[in-house]
Design an enzyme around this catalytic site. Sequence first.
Site, PDB file in Angstrom:
ATOM      1  N   HIS A   1      -8.662  -2.426   2.771  1.00 30.25           N
ATOM      2  CA  HIS A   1      -7.535  -1.788   2.081  1.00 30.25           C
ATOM      3  C   HIS A   1      -8.053  -0.531   1.388  1.00 30.25           C
ATOM      4  CE1 HIS A   1      -3.349  -2.630   0.287  1.00 30.25           C
ATOM      5  NE2 HIS A   1      -3.675  -1.414  -0.085  1.00 30.25           N
TER       6      HIS A   1
ATOM      7  N   ASN B   1       4.333  -3.046   6.252  1.00 30.61           N
ATOM      8  CA  ASN B   1       4.605  -2.603   4.879  1.00 30.61           C
ATOM      9  C   ASN B   1       5.816  -1.696   4.947  1.00 30.61           C
ATOM     10  OD1 ASN B   1       2.352  -3.948   4.121  1.00 30.61           O
ATOM     11  ND2 ASN B   1       1.164  -2.163   3.496  1.00 30.61           N
TER      12      ASN B   1
ATOM     13  N   ARG C   1      -1.380 -12.424  -0.798  1.00 33.21           N
ATOM     14  CA  ARG C   1      -2.147 -11.493   0.037  1.00 33.21           C
ATOM     15  C   ARG C   1      -3.026 -10.641  -0.867  1.00 33.21           C
ATOM     16  NH1 ARG C   1      -0.449  -5.820   2.163  1.00 33.21           N
ATOM     17  NH2 ARG C   1      -2.274  -5.294   3.417  1.00 33.21           N
TER      18      ARG C   1
ATOM     19  N   HIS D   1     -15.013   9.312  -9.980  1.00 31.31           N
ATOM     20  CA  HIS D   1     -16.121   9.693 -10.869  1.00 31.31           C
ATOM     21  C   HIS D   1     -16.565  11.133 -10.653  1.00 31.31           C
ATOM     22  CE1 HIS D   1     -17.058   5.121 -10.928  1.00 31.31           C
ATOM     23  NE2 HIS D   1     -16.211   5.442 -11.879  1.00 31.31           N
TER      24      HIS D   1
ATOM     25  N   ASP E   1     -12.085   1.563 -12.507  1.00 27.91           N
ATOM     26  CA  ASP E   1     -13.317   0.927 -12.984  1.00 27.91           C
ATOM     27  C   ASP E   1     -13.068  -0.463 -13.566  1.00 27.91           C
ATOM     28  OD1 ASP E   1     -15.153   3.863 -14.231  1.00 27.91           O
ATOM     29  OD2 ASP E   1     -14.549   3.212 -12.218  1.00 27.91           O
TER      30      ASP E   1
ATOM     31  N   GLU F   1       4.206  -5.987   2.579  1.00 27.18           N
ATOM     32  CA  GLU F   1       4.458  -5.279   1.324  1.00 27.18           C
ATOM     33  C   GLU F   1       5.890  -4.774   1.271  1.00 27.18           C
ATOM     34  OE1 GLU F   1       1.855  -2.102   0.123  1.00 27.18           O
ATOM     35  OE2 GLU F   1       0.108  -3.163   0.905  1.00 27.18           O
TER      36      GLU F   1
ATOM     37  N   GLN G   1      -7.341  -1.791  -6.489  1.00 28.52           N
ATOM     38  CA  GLN G   1      -6.224  -1.552  -7.409  1.00 28.52           C
ATOM     39  C   GLN G   1      -6.146  -2.560  -8.549  1.00 28.52           C
ATOM     40  OE1 GLN G   1      -3.432  -1.134  -3.808  1.00 28.52           O
ATOM     41  NE2 GLN G   1      -2.483   0.149  -5.329  1.00 28.52           N
TER      42      GLN G   1
ATOM     43  N   ASN H   1      -5.189  -2.308   6.344  1.00 29.46           N
ATOM     44  CA  ASN H   1      -3.934  -2.024   5.660  1.00 29.46           C
ATOM     45  C   ASN H   1      -3.560  -0.551   5.871  1.00 29.46           C
ATOM     46  OD1 ASN H   1      -1.800  -2.667   3.515  1.00 29.46           O
ATOM     47  ND2 ASN H   1      -2.758  -0.800   2.750  1.00 29.46           N
ATOM     48  N   GLU H   2      -2.431  -0.335   6.539  1.00 29.27           N
ATOM     49  CA  GLU H   2      -1.839   0.997   6.651  1.00 29.27           C
ATOM     50  C   GLU H   2      -2.764   2.053   7.255  1.00 29.27           C
ATOM     51  OE1 GLU H   2       0.119   2.276   3.085  1.00 29.27           O
ATOM     52  OE2 GLU H   2       1.573   0.663   3.236  1.00 29.27           O
TER      53      GLU H   2
ATOM     54  N   TYR I   1       9.020   0.230   2.675  1.00 28.58           N
ATOM     55  CA  TYR I   1       9.526   0.608   1.359  1.00 28.58           C
ATOM     56  C   TYR I   1      10.822   1.391   1.397  1.00 28.58           C
ATOM     57  CZ  TYR I   1       5.115  -0.919  -0.696  1.00 28.58           C
ATOM     58  OH  TYR I   1       4.049  -1.669  -1.113  1.00 28.58           O
TER      59      TYR I   1
HETATM   60  C1  LIG Z   1       3.306  10.855   0.269  1.00 26.40           C
HETATM   61  C2  LIG Z   1       2.829  11.224   1.628  1.00 26.40           C
HETATM   62  C3  LIG Z   1       3.808  12.111   2.275  1.00 26.40           C
HETATM   63  C4  LIG Z   1       3.359  12.494   3.684  1.00 26.40           C
HETATM   64  C5  LIG Z   1       4.297  13.501   4.283  1.00 26.40           C
HETATM   65  C6  LIG Z   1       4.462  13.359   5.730  1.00 26.40           C
HETATM   66  C7  LIG Z   1       4.834  11.971   6.182  1.00 26.40           C
HETATM   67  C8  LIG Z   1       6.291  11.734   6.177  1.00 26.40           C
HETATM   68  C9  LIG Z   1       6.700  10.769   5.067  1.00 26.40           C
HETATM   69  C10 LIG Z   1       5.954   9.422   5.164  1.00 26.40           C
HETATM   70  C11 LIG Z   1       6.570   8.337   4.290  1.00 26.40           C
HETATM   71  C12 LIG Z   1       6.287   8.592   2.851  1.00 26.40           C
HETATM   72  C13 LIG Z   1       4.892   8.112   2.499  1.00 26.40           C
HETATM   73  C14 LIG Z   1       4.942   6.662   2.173  1.00 26.40           C
HETATM   74  C15 LIG Z   1       3.837   6.004   1.891  1.00 26.40           C
HETATM   75  C16 LIG Z   1       3.909   4.547   1.495  1.00 26.40           C
HETATM   76  O1  LIG Z   1       4.411   3.764   2.535  1.00 26.40           O
HETATM   77  C17 LIG Z   1       2.532   4.057   1.100  1.00 26.40           C
HETATM   78  N1  LIG Z   1       2.029   4.863   0.010  1.00 26.40           N
HETATM   79  C18 LIG Z   1       2.626   2.642   0.663  1.00 26.40           C
HETATM   80  O2  LIG Z   1       1.351   2.270   0.230  1.00 26.40           O
HETATM   81  C19 LIG Z   1       1.250   0.868   0.070  1.00 26.40           C
HETATM   82  O3  LIG Z   1       2.163   0.571  -0.944  1.00 26.40           O
HETATM   83  C20 LIG Z   1       1.771   0.486  -2.296  1.00 26.40           C
HETATM   84  C21 LIG Z   1       2.715   1.314  -3.133  1.00 26.40           C
HETATM   85  O4  LIG Z   1       2.553   2.664  -2.800  1.00 26.40           O
HETATM   86  C22 LIG Z   1       0.336   0.836  -2.515  1.00 26.40           C
HETATM   87  O5  LIG Z   1      -0.036   0.581  -3.856  1.00 26.40           O
HETATM   88  C23 LIG Z   1      -0.466  -0.016  -1.565  1.00 26.40           C
HETATM   89  O6  LIG Z   1      -1.862   0.040  -1.814  1.00 26.40           O
HETATM   90  C24 LIG Z   1      -0.207   0.494  -0.141  1.00 26.40           C
HETATM   91  O7  LIG Z   1      -0.575  -0.501   0.783  1.00 26.40           O
END
Ligand SMILES: CCCCCCCCCCCCC/C=C/[C@@H](O)[C@@H](N)CO[C@@H]1O[C@H](CO)[C@@H](O)[C@H](O)[C@H]1O
Length: 523
Positions: free
Chosen positions: A158, A345, A113, A75, A88, A415, A55, A202-203, A347
């Site tokens: 990641h 993480n 991190r 790509h 890129d 995060e 990223q 990560n995740e 949010y």
């Molecule tokens: C968008 C996916 C929906 C899936 C539908 C079913 C699941 C139920 C809802 C799940 C919760 C919503 C999805 C949340 C995802 C975030 O937690 C995840 N995208 C966070 O990613 C991390 O955070 C940063 C900001 O997005 C990202 O840039 C980083 O690389 C990630 O570690």
Amino acid sequence: MTYASIKTVNCLHGPVDMKSLVLCLLAVACHGSTVKQQRRFPDDFLFGAATSAYQIEGAWNEDGKGENIWDRLVHTNPTVIQDLTTGDVAADSYHNYKRDVEMMRELGLNAYRFSISWARILPTGMANEINPAGVAYYNNLINEMVKYNITPMVTLYHWDLPQKLQDLGGLINPLFTEWYEDYARVVFENFGDRVKLFITFNEPSQICFEGFEYMNKAPLLNTFGVGVYLCAKHLVLAHARAYHLYNTEFKPTQGGQCGITISVNWFEADTDSAEDLMAAELMRQSQWGIYADPIFSAEGGLPRELLDRVAEKSAQQGFPRTRLSDFNEEEKAFIKGAADFFGVNHYTTVKVSATEHKQVYSVPSMLDDVNVGFYWPEENPKSASPWLSMAPNSIYHALTHLKEKYNNPKIYITENGWATYRNSSLIDNDRITYYRAAWESMLNTLDAGVNLKGYMVWSLLDNMEWLEGYIPCLGLYQVDYQDPARTRVARKSALVYKHLIKNRYIDYEYEPGNLTMTIDDGF
Ligand SMILES: CCCCCCCCCCCCC/C=C/[C@@H](O)[C@@H](N)CO[C@@H]1O[C@H](CO)[C@@H](O)[C@H](O)[C@H]1O
């Protein structure tokens, strides 16, 4: 626990001797307190910021770096990225890492991190070919941080798998666990003398669910309710192999810690009905329990209700056996307890219902297996990312749940952040509101006895938000992506975070006089 500190005592004026101090405190105690108690974060609480290699780094094919699955995706299938951009160049941190460390010093960060690009140090993904320029880049970054007493927290994976390994099946191939362990050994050998906080993955949900089913992350595959579960089990086994490798061969001399970061957004039942409570539990199990239970639960193994649900659905669909089998007893024992900390993480909060807000899910799929509805409450303020809204006290709800479920593990919030639109003002009051609410929730969490040791904002700087490209901005520093130099400029939230780190309490009245960031003495 948080520490209370006396913020204002209005009976002390001029030089203070012990007698006047005692009299003043007695007056305050007798006539009602005019003292405003401030909850503070502990002095050893680790405040930092987080990023990831794909990223921010750019230099996608420079100095011997191999192709990874995001390079291949952008790509060969460019229209999946909402603004048709790529990583890129990204924020070009490969060439700007010294400016990034300068920003960390301006903020007064305790830690930073970042992730290592597997293909930058192992171009084919295999450990038989190490790229010295890739190792040198991370050594330079780590050395620059250590020079200024900034603690490195390193994520090994990641989301940017070397393409050559994806060509061999990637995380669906059981041999992934060996390839990953070999990679981890190279990382521990080269950086473990200075890095004492390692995160294996990560995740996992974004890797397995969004990568092999929901088609929201590379390799963007829909492997019909089978791939997500194979990925999950191989990832957890690979994590355990890396943990045990570190614990037996490196910790004795390096003395660090090895954990995993799991996306733990709070999934809350829409009502108190038994059906909705079970629906929320199944969503938690499918989104993060499938990765956390085998490692952090007392009994180990995969979540029972999810195993039963997938077995039932598999039988109904005519499969001769379940699409999700548990780990065997030897694997359970190998994985259980295999982490020094739980990276979280967090949010937002998602509401879950057994009957409402349901969609038609493909069959078979994990979403069909779980078969619940989910939504984001309309009243929660929205950000520039559709899934990210501000939910009340959500960190407290998520982390106290983990405390009860997993016997109060050591937790780092690895995060937490807010998305604003590109070209929005540097006066990011909405981000500041989100952050102050998050920090307040963290103080509530500490007061509840959660073993919370640190917090990394996402992110240090604007970066490529995966399929959303550069549309949502999550950085404390804005990046000018029109400028070849990728100039970084502090937002107002950067100064507010700096104030929190320095003073350790949330000052709602704090207003920075300007947006000029300087490096304070000693940083
Ligand atoms: C968008 C996916 C929906 C899936 C539908 C079913 C699941 C139920 C809802 C799940 C919760 C919503 C999805 C949340 C995802 C975030 O937690 C995840 N995208 C966070 O990613 C991390 O955070 C940063 C900001 O997005 C990202 O840039 C980083 O690389 C990630 O570690």
